[in-house]
Motif scaffolding. Structure first.
Motif, PDB file in Angstrom:
ATOM      1  N   LYS A  50      17.189  -3.713  -1.732  1.00 52.02           N
ATOM      2  CA  LYS A  50      18.351  -3.671  -2.622  1.00 52.02           C
ATOM      3  C   LYS A  50      19.618  -3.486  -1.791  1.00 52.02           C
ATOM      4  CE  LYS A  50      15.617  -1.422  -6.268  1.00 52.02           C
ATOM      5  NZ  LYS A  50      14.524  -0.867  -5.433  1.00 52.02           N
ATOM      6  N   PRO A  51      20.308  -4.571  -1.462  1.00 51.65           N
ATOM      7  CA  PRO A  51      21.560  -4.463  -0.704  1.00 51.65           C
ATOM      8  C   PRO A  51      22.721  -4.062  -1.610  1.00 51.65           C
ATOM      9  CG  PRO A  51      21.047  -6.756  -1.164  1.00 51.65           C
ATOM     10  CD  PRO A  51      19.908  -5.952  -1.722  1.00 51.65           C
ATOM     11  N   TYR A  52      23.948  -4.179  -1.081  1.00 53.11           N
ATOM     12  CA  TYR A  52      25.130  -3.809  -1.859  1.00 53.11           C
ATOM     13  C   TYR A  52      25.194  -4.617  -3.158  1.00 53.11           C
ATOM     14  CZ  TYR A  52      26.441  -2.376   2.898  1.00 53.11           C
ATOM     15  OH  TYR A  52      26.449  -1.832   4.157  1.00 53.11           O
ATOM     16  N   GLN A  53      25.621  -3.951  -4.214  1.00 53.17           N
ATOM     17  CA  GLN A  53      25.765  -4.593  -5.519  1.00 53.17           C
ATOM     18  C   GLN A  53      26.789  -3.806  -6.319  1.00 53.17           C
ATOM     19  OE1 GLN A  53      22.251  -6.041  -7.772  1.00 53.17           O
ATOM     20  NE2 GLN A  53      22.816  -4.563  -9.347  1.00 53.17           N
ATOM     21  N   PRO A  54      27.629  -4.467  -7.133  1.00 53.56           N
ATOM     22  CA  PRO A  54      28.600  -3.732  -7.958  1.00 53.56           C
ATOM     23  C   PRO A  54      27.912  -2.688  -8.825  1.00 53.56           C
ATOM     24  CG  PRO A  54      29.091  -6.077  -7.990  1.00 53.56           C
ATOM     25  CD  PRO A  54      27.776  -5.928  -7.273  1.00 53.56           C
ATOM     26  N   ALA A  55      28.532  -1.562  -8.953  1.00 58.17           N
ATOM     27  CA  ALA A  55      27.934  -0.442  -9.705  1.00 58.17           C
ATOM     28  C   ALA A  55      27.861  -0.757 -11.191  1.00 58.17           C
ATOM     29  CB  ALA A  55      28.755   0.824  -9.480  1.00 58.17           C
ATOM     30  N   GLY A  56      26.816  -0.234 -11.828  1.00 56.26           N
ATOM     31  CA  GLY A  56      26.722  -0.257 -13.283  1.00 56.26           C
ATOM     32  C   GLY A  56      26.050  -1.464 -13.904  1.00 56.26           C
ATOM     33  N   LEU A  57      25.700  -2.479 -13.105  1.00 56.39           N
ATOM     34  CA  LEU A  57      25.130  -3.698 -13.690  1.00 56.39           C
ATOM     35  C   LEU A  57      23.776  -3.437 -14.341  1.00 56.39           C
ATOM     36  CD1 LEU A  57      25.989  -6.449 -11.044  1.00 56.39           C
ATOM     37  CD2 LEU A  57      27.167  -5.922 -13.176  1.00 56.39           C
ATOM     38  N   TRP A  58      22.877  -2.787 -13.616  1.00 56.44           N
ATOM     39  CA  TRP A  58      21.552  -2.512 -14.182  1.00 56.44           C
ATOM     40  C   TRP A  58      21.659  -1.558 -15.375  1.00 56.44           C
ATOM     41  CZ3 TRP A  58      16.992  -1.866 -10.215  1.00 56.44           C
ATOM     42  CH2 TRP A  58      16.855  -3.066  -9.493  1.00 56.44           C
ATOM     43  N   GLU A  59      22.503  -0.560 -15.217  1.00 57.64           N
ATOM     44  CA  GLU A  59      22.608   0.468 -16.247  1.00 57.64           C
ATOM     45  C   GLU A  59      23.105  -0.102 -17.575  1.00 57.64           C
ATOM     46  OE1 GLU A  59      22.610   2.336 -12.280  1.00 57.64           O
ATOM     47  OE2 GLU A  59      23.633   0.619 -13.171  1.00 57.64           O
ATOM     48  N   SER A  60      23.913  -1.162 -17.509  1.00 59.19           N
ATOM     49  CA  SER A  60      24.472  -1.728 -18.746  1.00 59.19           C
ATOM     50  C   SER A  60      23.509  -2.692 -19.430  1.00 59.19           C
ATOM     51  CB  SER A  60      25.785  -2.464 -18.436  1.00 59.19           C
ATOM     52  OG  SER A  60      25.536  -3.579 -17.585  1.00 59.19           O
ATOM     53  N   ALA A  61      22.395  -2.999 -18.768  1.00 56.78           N
ATOM     54  CA  ALA A  61      21.462  -3.985 -19.343  1.00 56.78           C
ATOM     55  C   ALA A  61      20.026  -3.510 -19.267  1.00 56.78           C
ATOM     56  CB  ALA A  61      21.613  -5.316 -18.605  1.00 56.78           C
ATOM     57  N   THR A  62      19.805  -2.237 -19.461  1.00 54.93           N
ATOM     58  CA  THR A  62      18.453  -1.698 -19.346  1.00 54.93           C
ATOM     59  C   THR A  62      18.101  -0.905 -20.589  1.00 54.93           C
ATOM     60  OG1 THR A  62      16.998  -0.297 -17.998  1.00 54.93           O
ATOM     61  CG2 THR A  62      19.270   0.394 -18.202  1.00 54.93           C
TER      62      THR A  62
END
Length: 773
Positions: A594-606
């Motif tokens: 899991k490299p760098y990724q904008p924060a909150g993406l998974w949390e908003s779609a889980t």
């Protein structure tokens, strides 16, 4: 919706016949294009009828006019329903064939297609149909369902250009169109192209220098052989297969929990590096568990069939989802391995191809006996990371049998694989495709229009592999060599690489496709040999320079009078950045990262359940792995790679889209991985000797893979000077240099480093950097 009766009254028909008989020669003389000596229904006539006539006289009964079908010989030959003395097509007699009379008529009240349709045949198309009828009006079985035969190499006017047999077919078509192939690309661009295509990585400076210094006649061949022996070859070849196999690191659907299927990916890379023959590669994946005395490696290979989405949501209907899994495997088999749209027969007979709904469920039956359920368990711990049937991989397995699996810890490792139940599960035609609406019971079998399932084959997946690799199977070899061709030219010989059926595109070079397919089978389904043939051809080695004449004659480069020019795949964009900066960790295989990724993406779609409820970024070496190892959560795929058209692996994908959007430029300008790579490369260059021009040249060569021109050096050097002025204080530079986790050198001029970092970022943002040309 217009409606016109196809037939006229007897008296009017007789008048038209007489007029047409007198004027038919003048009607077709309008065409100046040279007609083929022999007219083929498949390659010359059917495309015309499909575009202009089948909308009203084709397979769709709901839209059919005058009770006439022109896509079936018996229907086209028989007497017209409303005019029994007339026939749509009379073999050898165009002037007695209503089809020819109507398409060549100038009378708007009788001409076909009718004016209201806004369709019109060209003079050349009318001449083709006339000549076809004169030659007997013979219908043919669909070209893709006829077993390929190896054609003789065509004679060409310029055999000096030819490097191997592939080139005869390409050059023959070019000469027919009055085109000449491009000259060979210069050595720098040719090396970059071959290195990216074979290994997915840019060449390093040592490889560039060695190739440029090699003046021998076989310098290119030696370089190709070296690339083929690289372990990175298996990674590059596996990348396409991961799309085909819909590999991902999560189950999909709403909860989308973790899936530990990565050891199967390690096997795929290993199989390509071992140059496993294609027939074995596929047979193990389809039926490794059914092989006599099946090994753990053969069992692991069957993970291919279990890569589909799996639900963990409570409240679902178990049988509905079990049927969904079997459907996915059936559809994947059709698209990936035989290049047909079997899924169109899931609810009813296929509208265009000769596949009945019964035949669909006969193929379905091969995959319907797996010991699985629709819902095994809800989201939880490690026991849910793979679904039954499954296999455990122990440390002992990795030491003795599965040495290619990159298992680095002592945790239990489990993978979903295939395993049939002891008792045969009954298979039924599902009325309208509804999971619980059982129709007639069926046994395992295959579409007769492709190849009948031999009586001697076992009616299981092992028998299916025997059918698949029967040399009379017209599709298996064609479909795979077309996919491989697509990987090197950006477009398959058949553009619709997942659809070789009636609605798919015709091959641009049908003789070449058949020659490659038969040659592939004759040489033991040897994949690496096929790759070498392609990259060794003069066709592949051409420059990508586009002249206005060629652009006008062949804008899509179907004829390959030049090398293709297009953006490299998403994963390779990352690989180029990592490799050129020196950050790349070349470890093969292992769990996804899991490299760098904008924060909150998974949390908003889980759903908020499971270990993938939130994104936990990796650190250290895991940040610098190849793009193919980036963790893929199906409901929230990696954003940067998604912007570059990577697959989210929901379903089998044999060809990616290739778009060009402003968002891609924004990724290259702002992604932390690109900025960190620019910073790290800047530090390494500043830590060495040499002038600014030499440092810029080295950076340019590492990234673009060629020496910059004097103008390019001046522009980049001037930009560096501007950047130096922009950073007035070290604190300003530190704000820019703070990107990424790679350690920042202590004893280095931060302003110079920030200025060079900005200059290198410019080079990363050049179109040429991420373009194959």
């Amino acid at each position: 919706m217009y409606r016109r009766l196809f037939c006229l009254s007897l008296g009017l028909a007789a008048i038209i016949y007489a007029i047409q008989a007198c004027n038919s020669s003048s009607k077709t003389a309008v065409s100046d294009e040279k007609l083929p000596d022999s007219i083929s229904y498949n390659f010359h006539v059917r495309p015309i009828l499909s575009d202009k006539c089948f909308i009203c006289h084709g397979p769709d009964a709901n839209k059919r006019e005058a009770d006439l079908r022109l896509d079936i010989a018996e229907e086209a030959y028989k007497a017209l329903k409303e005019h029994p003395s007339a026939h749509a097509i009379v073999p050898f007699k165009p002037n007695a064939s209503e089809v020819f009379l109507r398409i060549s008529s100038q009378d708007s009240t009788v001409m076909m297609p009718p004016k209201s349709s806004n369709l019109k045949l060209t003079a050349n198309e009318i001449s083709i149909i006339e000549k076809w009828i004169k030659q007997g009006g013979k219908y043919e079985k669909h070209w893709a369902f006829i077993p390929p035969k190896k054609p003789a190499l065509p004679e060409v006017e310029n055999p000096v250009w030819v490097k191997n047999d592939i080139d005869y077919f390409i050059l023959d078509k070019l000469e027919q169109k009055g085109l000449e192939p491009n000259k060979e690309a210069d050595k720098e661009r040719l090396l970059k192209r071959a290195s990216l295509d074979i290994t997915g990585l840019p060449p390093d400076l040592q490889m560039m220098d060695r190739f440029m210094a090699d003046k021998s006649n076989n310098a290119y061949e030696k370089m190709v052989e070296s690339l083929l022996q690289s372990k990175a070859y298996g990674e590059k070849m596996a990348l396409h297969w991961l799309d085909v196999a819909r590999y991902a690191d999560s189950h999909g659907y709403q909860d989308d929990n973790y899936r530990s299927q990565w050891p199967w990916r390690d096997w795929v890379i290993h199989a390509f590096n071992q140059n496993m023959p294609y027939n074995q590669f596929i047979s193990w994946q389809l039926a490794g568990d059914l092989m006599p005395n099946a090994s753990k490696e053969q069992l692991l290979a069957t993970g291919f069939n279990r890569n589909h989405k799996i639900t963990e949501e409570g409240g679902v209907i178990d049988e509905e989802y079990r049927v969904e899994y079997v459907t996915d495997r059936t559809n994947t088999f059709g698209k990936a391995l035989i290049g047909v749209t079997l899924e169109c027969a899931h609810c009813h007979d296929h509208k265009y191809d000769p596949f009945s709904q019964k035949e669909y469920y006969q193929v379905f039956a091969f995959f319907n006996n797996v010991k699985e359920v629709g819902l095994e368990s809800s989201v939880g711990g490690p026991e849910t990371y793979a679904k039954k049937p499954l296999m455990e991989i122990s440390n002992k397995d990795v030491k003795e049998i599965l040495k290619f699996v990159n298992k680095q810890d002592t945790d239990k490792l489990i993978v979903s694989v295939m395993g049939d139940a002891d008792t045969l599960r009954k298979t039924y035609i599902l009325n309208r495709g509804v999971y619980d609406s059982h129709g007639t019971e069926v046994e395992a079998g295959t579409p007769k229009s492709i190849l009948s399932f031999a009586e001697g084959y076992p009616k299981n997946r092992l028998g299916l592999t025997q059918w698949l690799f029967n040399k009379q199977n017209p599709l298996t070899a064609r479909v795979f060599v077309n996919q491989v061709w697509q990987e090197f030219f950006g477009r398959g010989i058949v553009k619709t690489s997942g659809d070789f059926g009636m609605q798919g595109e015709l091959p641009s070079h049908p003789e070449l496709l058949d020659w490659l397919a038969v040659d592939f089978m004759e040489h033991g389904w040897n994949i690496k040999r096929l790759v070498k043939q392609i990259v060794s051809s003069a066709t592949y080695r051409q420059s990508a320079v586009i002249s206005q004449g060629k652009l006008k004659t062949d804008p899509e480069n179907v004829l390959l009078a030049r090398a293709p020019r297009y953006r490299i795949p998403a994963e390779l964009v990352r690989d180029v950045v990592m490799a050129s900066s020196g950050l790349l960790v070349k470890t093969i295989g292992g769990p996804s990262v899991k490299p760098y990724q904008p924060a909150g993406l998974w949390e908003s779609a889980t759903s908020g359940r499971g270990i993938l409820a939130s994104y936990k970024q990796d650190h250290k070496e895991s940040l610098y792995r190849r793009g193919m190892y980036t963790f893929i959560k199906r409901t929230v795929p990696p954003p940067a790679m998604g912007i570059f058209d990577a697959s989210n692996r929901d379903q089998c994908e044999v060809k990616r889209l290739n778009t060009n959007t402003p968002l891609q430029a924004l990724v290259m300008m702002n992604d932390p991985s690109v900025l960190e790579a620019s910073r790290v490369l800047a530090a390494r260059l500043l830590g060495g000797n040499g002038s600014l021009e030499e440092k810029v040249t080295k950076a340019f060569r590492l990234i673009v893979c060629r020496k910059p021109t004097d103008k390019e050096i001046k522009l980049l050097s001037a930009y560096y000077a501007d950047q130096q002025k922009a950073f007035k204080k070290e604190s300003d530079a530190l704000k820019v240099l703070s990107v990424g986790e790679y350690p920042l050198p202590a004893n280095i001029n931060k302003i110079n480093m920030a200025a060079l970092m900005g200059t290198i970022t410019i080079i990363y943002n050049l179109e040429e950097t991420i373009t194959k040309s």
